[in-house]
Design a protein around this motif. Structure first.
Motif, PDB file in Angstrom:
ATOM      1  N   ASP A 121       3.825  10.675  -6.548  1.00 41.03           N
ATOM      2  CA  ASP A 121       4.772  11.097  -7.573  1.00 41.03           C
ATOM      3  C   ASP A 121       4.060  11.531  -8.847  1.00 41.03           C
ATOM      4  OD1 ASP A 121       6.807  10.576  -5.800  1.00 41.03           O
ATOM      5  OD2 ASP A 121       7.308   8.609  -6.657  1.00 41.03           O
ATOM      6  N   MET A 122       2.993  10.797  -9.219  1.00 41.26           N
ATOM      7  CA  MET A 122       2.230  11.176 -10.419  1.00 41.26           C
ATOM      8  C   MET A 122       1.548  12.522 -10.212  1.00 41.26           C
ATOM      9  SD  MET A 122       0.683   7.660 -12.072  1.00 41.26           S
ATOM     10  CE  MET A 122      -0.442   7.309 -10.755  1.00 41.26           C
ATOM     11  N   LEU A 123       0.989  12.752  -9.030  1.00 39.65           N
ATOM     12  CA  LEU A 123       0.333  14.026  -8.749  1.00 39.65           C
ATOM     13  C   LEU A 123       1.326  15.176  -8.769  1.00 39.65           C
ATOM     14  CD1 LEU A 123      -2.169  12.960  -5.973  1.00 39.65           C
ATOM     15  CD2 LEU A 123      -2.727  13.745  -8.271  1.00 39.65           C
ATOM     16  N   LYS A 124       2.546  14.948  -8.290  1.00 35.88           N
ATOM     17  CA  LYS A 124       3.570  15.992  -8.356  1.00 35.88           C
ATOM     18  C   LYS A 124       3.847  16.378  -9.807  1.00 35.88           C
ATOM     19  CE  LYS A 124       6.351  15.150  -4.199  1.00 35.88           C
ATOM     20  NZ  LYS A 124       7.677  14.715  -3.746  1.00 35.88           N
ATOM     21  N   GLU A 163       0.832  -1.206   0.000  1.00 39.39           N
ATOM     22  CA  GLU A 163       0.000   0.000   0.000  1.00 39.39           C
ATOM     23  C   GLU A 163       0.864   1.252   0.000  1.00 39.39           C
ATOM     24  OE1 GLU A 163      -3.691   1.976   2.510  1.00 39.39           O
ATOM     25  OE2 GLU A 163      -2.962  -0.011   3.034  1.00 39.39           O
ATOM     26  N   LEU A 164       1.946   1.245   0.764  1.00 37.49           N
ATOM     27  CA  LEU A 164       2.863   2.380   0.782  1.00 37.49           C
ATOM     28  C   LEU A 164       3.447   2.629  -0.598  1.00 37.49           C
ATOM     29  CD1 LEU A 164       4.511   4.558   2.258  1.00 37.49           C
ATOM     30  CD2 LEU A 164       6.173   2.774   2.808  1.00 37.49           C
ATOM     31  N   LYS A 165       3.836   1.561  -1.282  1.00 34.93           N
ATOM     32  CA  LYS A 165       4.409   1.689  -2.619  1.00 34.93           C
ATOM     33  C   LYS A 165       3.396   2.320  -3.577  1.00 34.93           C
ATOM     34  CE  LYS A 165       7.569  -1.163  -4.899  1.00 34.93           C
ATOM     35  NZ  LYS A 165       8.044  -2.501  -5.241  1.00 34.93           N
ATOM     36  N   ARG A 166       2.113   1.870  -3.485  1.00 33.79           N
ATOM     37  CA  ARG A 166       1.064   2.406  -4.347  1.00 33.79           C
ATOM     38  C   ARG A 166       0.830   3.888  -4.047  1.00 33.79           C
ATOM     39  NH1 ARG A 166      -3.974   3.669  -3.620  1.00 33.79           N
ATOM     40  NH2 ARG A 166      -4.074   2.740  -1.546  1.00 33.79           N
ATOM     41  N   VAL A 167       0.766   4.255  -2.788  1.00 31.98           N
ATOM     42  CA  VAL A 167       0.518   5.652  -2.411  1.00 31.98           C
ATOM     43  C   VAL A 167       1.688   6.542  -2.831  1.00 31.98           C
ATOM     44  CG1 VAL A 167       0.247   7.184  -0.424  1.00 31.98           C
ATOM     45  CG2 VAL A 167      -1.064   5.062  -0.546  1.00 31.98           C
ATOM     46  N   GLU A 168       2.916   6.049  -2.709  1.00 33.51           N
ATOM     47  CA  GLU A 168       4.070   6.832  -3.157  1.00 33.51           C
ATOM     48  C   GLU A 168       4.020   7.061  -4.656  1.00 33.51           C
ATOM     49  OE1 GLU A 168       7.316   4.491  -1.621  1.00 33.51           O
ATOM     50  OE2 GLU A 168       7.496   5.745   0.172  1.00 33.51           O
TER      51      GLU A 168
END
Length: 72
Positions: free
Chosen positions: A57-60, A48-53
């Motif tokens: 990154d995409m939102l940035k 889940e952490l990997k998915r949220v990161e």
């Protein structure tokens, strides 16, 4: 057990443990490993952490793209 006066003036009872007992406690705590349920939860949380990161990154990148002035 020993009794020592505390700041209020009453006697407080305090347990004393032998060095062997303390060493055994440390050995037991240090020897514990996560059980299978804990390992499964850790694996799930890491995924889940990997998915949220990745989402972060995409939102940035999206914010950077939309922050640029339009090209004419």
């Amino acid at each position: 057990m020993t009794e020592k006066p505390n700041p209020g003036g009453t006697l407080a009872t305090r347990k004393k443990y032998t060095p062997a007992f303390k060493a055994e406690c440390v050995r037991q705590v240090a020897g514990e490993m996560p059980c299978s349920a804990e390992r499964d939860e850790i694996k799930h949380l890491c995924a889940e952490l990997k998915r949220v990161e990745m989402e972060r990154d995409m939102l940035k990148k999206v914010v950077t793209i939309f922050a640029q002035p339009p090209q004419s």
